[in-house]
Write an enzyme that holds these catalytic residues in place. Sequence first.
Site, short mmCIF file in Angstrom:
data_model
loop_
_atom_site.label_atom_id
_atom_site.label_comp_id
_atom_site.label_asym_id
_atom_site.label_seq_id
_atom_site.Cartn_x
_atom_site.Cartn_y
_atom_site.Cartn_z
N TYR A 192 8.31 7.96 7.63
CA TYR A 192 7.58 6.80 7.28
C TYR A 192 7.62 5.60 8.03
O TYR A 192 6.96 4.59 7.72
CB TYR A 192 8.09 6.47 5.86
N ASN B 225 -1.43 3.20 -2.90
CA ASN B 225 -0.77 4.28 -2.32
C ASN B 225 0.02 4.82 -3.47
O ASN B 225 1.08 4.20 -3.81
CB ASN B 225 0.04 3.92 -0.93
N ALA C 240 4.12 9.88 -4.62
CA ALA C 240 4.09 11.16 -5.26
C ALA C 240 3.19 11.42 -6.34
O ALA C 240 2.77 12.56 -6.80
CB ALA C 240 5.73 11.53 -5.78
N GLU D 255 -7.47 5.04 -0.68
CA GLU D 255 -6.49 5.56 -0.96
C GLU D 255 -5.49 5.62 0.37
O GLU D 255 -6.37 6.01 1.36
CB GLU D 255 -6.46 7.03 -1.30
N ARG E 225 2.13 17.75 6.39
CA ARG E 225 3.28 18.12 5.60
C ARG E 225 3.07 19.29 4.42
O ARG E 225 2.31 20.33 4.81
CB ARG E 225 3.73 16.90 4.91
N PRO F 296 6.16 5.16 -6.43
CA PRO F 296 7.43 5.36 -6.32
C PRO F 296 8.05 5.67 -4.85
O PRO F 296 7.47 6.30 -4.25
CB PRO F 296 7.74 6.58 -7.12
N ASN F 297 9.10 5.17 -4.78
CA ASN F 297 9.97 5.15 -3.42
C ASN F 297 9.67 4.37 -2.26
O ASN F 297 10.28 4.27 -1.38
CB ASN F 297 10.11 6.63 -3.02
N HIS G 96 -2.17 6.59 2.96
CA HIS G 96 -0.72 7.36 2.71
C HIS G 96 -0.41 7.00 4.19
O HIS G 96 -0.91 7.06 5.03
CB HIS G 96 -0.99 8.97 2.48
N ARG H 76 14.19 4.93 3.88
CA ARG H 76 13.80 6.09 3.64
C ARG H 76 13.08 7.15 4.61
O ARG H 76 12.06 6.75 5.12
CB ARG H 76 12.71 5.82 2.50
C1 DQA Z 1 2.88 8.92 0.75
C2 DQA Z 1 3.07 10.56 0.97
C3 DQA Z 1 3.45 11.23 -0.64
O1 DQA Z 1 3.44 12.67 -0.16
C4 DQA Z 1 4.90 10.89 -0.80
O2 DQA Z 1 5.23 11.37 -1.95
C5 DQA Z 1 5.13 9.32 -0.61
C6 DQA Z 1 4.58 8.78 0.30
C7 DQA Z 1 2.73 8.36 2.10
O3 DQA Z 1 2.55 7.06 2.22
O4 DQA Z 1 2.73 8.98 3.12
O5 DQA Z 1 5.92 9.04 -1.39
O6 DQA Z 1 2.17 8.64 -0.07
#
Ligand code: DQA
Length: 146
Positions: free
Chosen positions: A22, A73, A76, A97, A106, A9-10, A99, A17
Amino acid sequence: MRVLVLNGPNLGRLGTREPEVYGYATHADLVELCEATGRELGLEVTVRQTDHEGEMLGWLHEAAGLGAPVVLNAAAWTHYSIAVRDAAAQLTAPLVEVHISNVHKREPFRHTSYLSDIATGVIVGLGVQGYALALRWIADNAARDA
Ligand code: DQA
């Protein structure tokens, strides 16, 4: 070898964003980077993004059925979804995995991952380049098993 790159998501809003967290690469840029890296490495890379948990579960089931490595990825969902973890646990090929941000620098809730202990490896904080690094590792280490 087929590899699925799955974004949660997002992440479709990358570029606009919170760019200070990011970066400015968009999701389209990320797709291009992964596809170009795949071509270079001889991998058949498919990149997908969803804001819907059930859709992500379906993609993980698909990867499990294919025996395909996954670069995940889960955004959240990483921090709370037992359903995503249970689906990822069904994979038989490597799971990387990724990120984009360094989650360990963070908020404390981002320090918990429901995926890291079932992942083959974890790449955090290296921006979208982390995806390319994950694909390189898969090409070097998982291709033999495919
Ligand atoms: C994320 C880190 C997560 O904590 C966050 O909710 C994201 C992006 C990252 O790629 O840094 O949406 O996975």
